[in-house]
Each structure stands twice: as C-alpha cells, then as structure tokens.
Design an enzyme around this catalytic site. Structure first.
Site, short mmCIF file in Angstrom:
data_model
loop_
_atom_site.label_atom_id
_atom_site.label_comp_id
_atom_site.label_asym_id
_atom_site.label_seq_id
_atom_site.Cartn_x
_atom_site.Cartn_y
_atom_site.Cartn_z
N TYR A 149 9.83 -0.29 8.91
CA TYR A 149 8.44 -0.66 9.19
C TYR A 149 7.84 0.31 10.20
CZ TYR A 149 4.37 -3.53 9.87
OH TYR A 149 3.06 -3.97 9.91
N HIS A 198 -6.00 -8.65 13.82
CA HIS A 198 -6.08 -7.41 13.04
C HIS A 198 -6.84 -7.73 11.76
CE1 HIS A 198 -4.84 -3.71 11.22
NE2 HIS A 198 -3.62 -4.04 10.83
N HIS A 246 0.81 -1.23 0.00
CA HIS A 246 0.00 0.00 0.00
C HIS A 246 0.85 1.28 0.00
CE1 HIS A 246 0.18 0.30 4.40
NE2 HIS A 246 -0.74 -0.57 4.64
N GLU A 291 -6.92 -6.15 8.91
CA GLU A 291 -6.37 -5.71 7.62
C GLU A 291 -6.17 -6.94 6.70
OE1 GLU A 291 -3.06 -2.94 7.87
OE2 GLU A 291 -3.40 -2.33 5.79
N HIS A 321 -1.86 -1.52 14.43
CA HIS A 321 -1.82 -0.39 13.54
C HIS A 321 -3.19 0.23 13.24
CE1 HIS A 321 -1.74 -0.32 8.81
NE2 HIS A 321 -1.55 0.91 9.21
N ASP A 373 1.27 -6.62 13.89
CA ASP A 373 2.11 -5.66 13.14
C ASP A 373 3.31 -5.17 13.97
OD1 ASP A 373 0.82 -5.65 10.70
OD2 ASP A 373 -0.41 -3.90 11.14
N ASP A 416 -3.98 -8.14 4.83
CA ASP A 416 -2.73 -8.93 4.81
C ASP A 416 -2.74 -10.00 5.90
OD1 ASP A 416 -2.63 -6.67 6.50
OD2 ASP A 416 -0.45 -6.64 6.56
N HIS A 419 4.72 -10.13 10.49
CA HIS A 419 5.57 -9.85 9.32
C HIS A 419 7.02 -10.08 9.72
CE1 HIS A 419 2.34 -7.90 7.07
NE2 HIS A 419 2.12 -7.07 8.07
FE1 FEO Z 1 -1.81 -3.39 9.53
FE2 FEO Z 1 0.15 -6.01 8.59
O1 FEO Z 1 -1.41 -4.99 8.68
#
Ligand code: FEO
Length: 396
Positions: free
Chosen positions: A192, A79, A25, A81, A145, A164, A83, A223
């Site tokens: 990050y 989360h 993104h 999101e 996040h 995250d 991903d 991640h």
């Molecule tokens: Fe805020 Fe890795 O997503």
C-alpha cells in the site's frame, strides 16, 4: 443482521469488505479491499468516513443496528476520494441532521465530484469537536494521499483514525492486526505504501511527528485491519519507508522480444548473486506492476532491461517506467541494459527514465546487438557483479 465489530466502548466498525475487487485504480489487489467506516456513539454521534458507493446500503444497515442514522451529528470526511466519500450522498439522505466535517480542500473536492452541497463544517489543524466523554481532534495530513487528507484523534479512547495512512488492501473477517497473519498484513501495508504513498515519502516524517506524540491505543485506518498490538512496528516501518532506507536487494525488471534481453537479464542476475547481495528477477507481464514496486520499496538497486523497438523501449517496459516515475522511489541505484538490431535507443530511454524517477545512475548501461555472444554474456555477468558490489558498498 450484520456483524458490527466493537473497537472499544462506543466505537464500532460499520464499513464494508469488498472481497472481489482485484483492481483498485490500477493497483492489483489479490486480497481484495476494505472500506472502513467507524461509528462513535458518545453524547454526540459521529461517523468517521463512509464507504465506496455500491456499499452504502450495507453501511447504513450496520449503522442502523446501533443508532438511527438521523441521530448522527457529524460525518467526518477525512478524504474526498470515492472509496471513502462515495456513499456520502446516500448516507446524507438518512443523516439529515448531520454536519459534514472536512478540510477546505475536502469541501472543494466533495462539492465538485458529487455536484452537491451539504451542511459543511470546515476544520483545520488543531480544531476539536467535543462529543461528550471524548474530544475529536483534527490532524490534516496533506498529500497522504490527496491535498484534502486528514486524520482525526479520539482523545478519551486514544484512537487515531488515520484514513489512507497505515492502510492495507486485505480482506478478512477479523478486524484487528493480532487476529490475522502479521506477515501478510505487513506485506500488504508495504504494498500500500509503495503504490499509494511513496511519492510523498518526504512528508511522512512530518506526519509521524504530528501523530507520534499522541498516546495511541489503536490506529484505525480506512483500509484493512486495525492496529492495536503492532502499533510500534507499523510506525517504525513508516519511519523507514519515509526515510527511503535502502536494503541490499537488487531487482531486475525486463521484457524481451525474442529472448535475447531475457538471456542478458538472467546472466546479469548471476553476476548480482556472485556479488553477495540478493537478486530478484521480474519479467514484465509475469508479475503485476504493483507487486514489482513493492519489491522496489526496500531494494537498494533497480536494473531495467528492454529490447529496442522503434528506437525506444517495448510498450511493457515503457508502462513500468512511467509507473516508476510517478512513484519516485528514493535512495536507489539504477542501471539499464538492452538489445537492439540496428540503431538502438532502449538503453538511453531507460537511463533517462531512471534518472527522472530519482534513481542514481552511475554505471554505464550495457547494450548487445541482436543476441549475446559468449564474451558479451560474460560482460553481462560482470555488469551484474559490479552493480551488486556498488549496492553492497552503499548499504555498509
Ligand atoms: Fe486515497 Fe483510500 O483513498
């Protein structure tokens, strides 16, 4: 057969490595991205986070090598999101007996984004699920996040699944910090933080207060690599970044229409160097915004320059300033410089952006008509020297 990595007895990495993604993104990811999903096999079976939708089958194959997905009791969605929650629809077709465990905000996000509902179990601060040998504790980390974000902590194995937080966008076949180049991993952790978490720095201290009191043998983010040997170092970095500790480096970011602003930038850099602090020059377009912001994270000062166009800044400079304003770095000095042909406007635009991004602008900007004369270029040197001295003074 896929490679399932064991973190400890009964805990496995079952996620996916997205080697070729270069744009997350808008964040430039030259080392690719990982989506870490973890399977806990206790008396109850629990999956912590999923992966991005295109990798759902890979995750399911990794899970199926260990346990039939139909036996999963809980799917923790730390989360919403995509991903991390993107593979939920495919997973839930197989994990037909699982509850989806998430915060109230996470439930709202999943239902709206995915336009479907599951057997939800909403949790809040202090809630726990008994899995058998281990309990899983829920630690909401709002805005790290998104509002729904949370971490969870497996008490027997002392693993913090941090989602995250503490993540890095780096691909590797080695899943642990000590199996990789630590400098590379730390750089990516900083990048990050700068690009994803910096606007929420004021919340980091609180998050560390909550997580720092837990005995932790591993931090397993969603991640990048898993921290097991350098936990103290990454915690210390998060403390430092959260406080907004500024170093004594000056970052100069600019773009130039016909070369005159570039000439100013280079002369200003000479002045900065003469003050004794370290300077770094970025022409917009030569480096990605995400790399430039990574340099800003630990810098003491940021100087931004642009040619004037249409009484404002060049579109490249405007893009950088907009990105900066969203990320709101703390505890930095700022200054503007520009060139113009007739009425000007770039300097004011930059100064306004720097102030509204939270930087302290105490030195008047410097503007030059058309191109710098020898005297004006000497002024550029002095401008950089004065700024460098101010940054040095603040660091003392
Ligand atoms: Fe805020 Fe890795 O997503």
């Amino acid at each position: 057969m896929l490679n399932n990595v064991k973190l400890t007895e009964g805990v496995y990495f079952v996620g996916a490595v997205d080697w070729n993604l270069r744009d997350f993104h808008g964040y430039h990811t030259p080392r690719g991205v990982t989506y870490n999903s973890y399977l806990i096999v206790d008396e109850k079976i629990c999956l912590v986070d999923t992966v991005k939708a295109p990798f759902a089958e890979e995750m399911l194959e990794r899970i199926s090598q260990i346990v039939d997905p139909a036996k999963i009791d809980y799917v923790i969605t730390n989360h919403a999101e995509p991903d991390h929650a993107g593979a939920l629809p495919k997973l839930m077709e197989k994990a037909v007996n699982a509850k989806v465990v998430l915060t109230a905000s996470g439930k709202d996000g999943v239902m709206k984004q995915q336009q479907r509902s599951y057997d939800f179990m909403v949790v809040k601060e202090g809630d726990t699920i008994n899995l058998g040998r281990n309990n899983l504790h829920f630690v909401p980390l709002p805005m790290l996040h998104w509002p729904d974000s949370m971490a969870c902590y497996l008490d027997g194995e002392q693993i913090l699944f941090s989602n995250d937080a503490f993540g890095q966008h780096v691909c590797t076949t080695k899943r642990f910090d000590d199996e990789n180049d630590l400098n590379e991993v730390m750089y990516e952790a900083g990048k990050y933080y700068a690009n994803i978490l910096m606007p929420y720095s004021r919340l980091i201290g609180k998050a560390l207060d909550k997580t720092g009191q837990l005995p932790v043998t591993m931090i397993a983010p969603s991640h990048g690599v898993i921290w097991r040997s350098h936990i103290a170092e990454i915690m210390q970095k998060y403390e430092q970044w959260g406080r907004g500790d500024a170093g004594d480096t000056v970052i100069i970011v600019y773009d130039s229409m016909w070369g005159a602003t570039e000439q100013m930038a280079r002369r200003i850099l000479d002045g900065v160097a003469a003050s004794g602090v370290k300077g770094k020059l970025h022409r917009l377009g030569a480096a990605s915004l995400s790399d430039i912001i990574t340099d800003v994270l630990e810098a003491g000062g940021l100087m931004v320059g642009s040619s004037t166009q249409h009484n404002g800044v060049l579109a490249t400079t405007g893009g950088f300033l907009t990105y900066l304003k969203g990320l709101r770095p703390t505890n930095k000095l700022g200054a503007a410089f520009s060139t113009y042909g007739w009425s000007g406007g770039a300097q004011n635009t930059i100064e306004e952006f720097l102030k509204s991004s939270g930087l302290t602008v105490e030195q008047s900007g410097l503007s030059v008509k058309w191109a710098g004369s020898k005297e004006e270029l000497d002024k550029c040197f002095e401008f950089g020297l004065e700024f460098g001295k101010k940054v040095k003074m603040r660091k003392k």
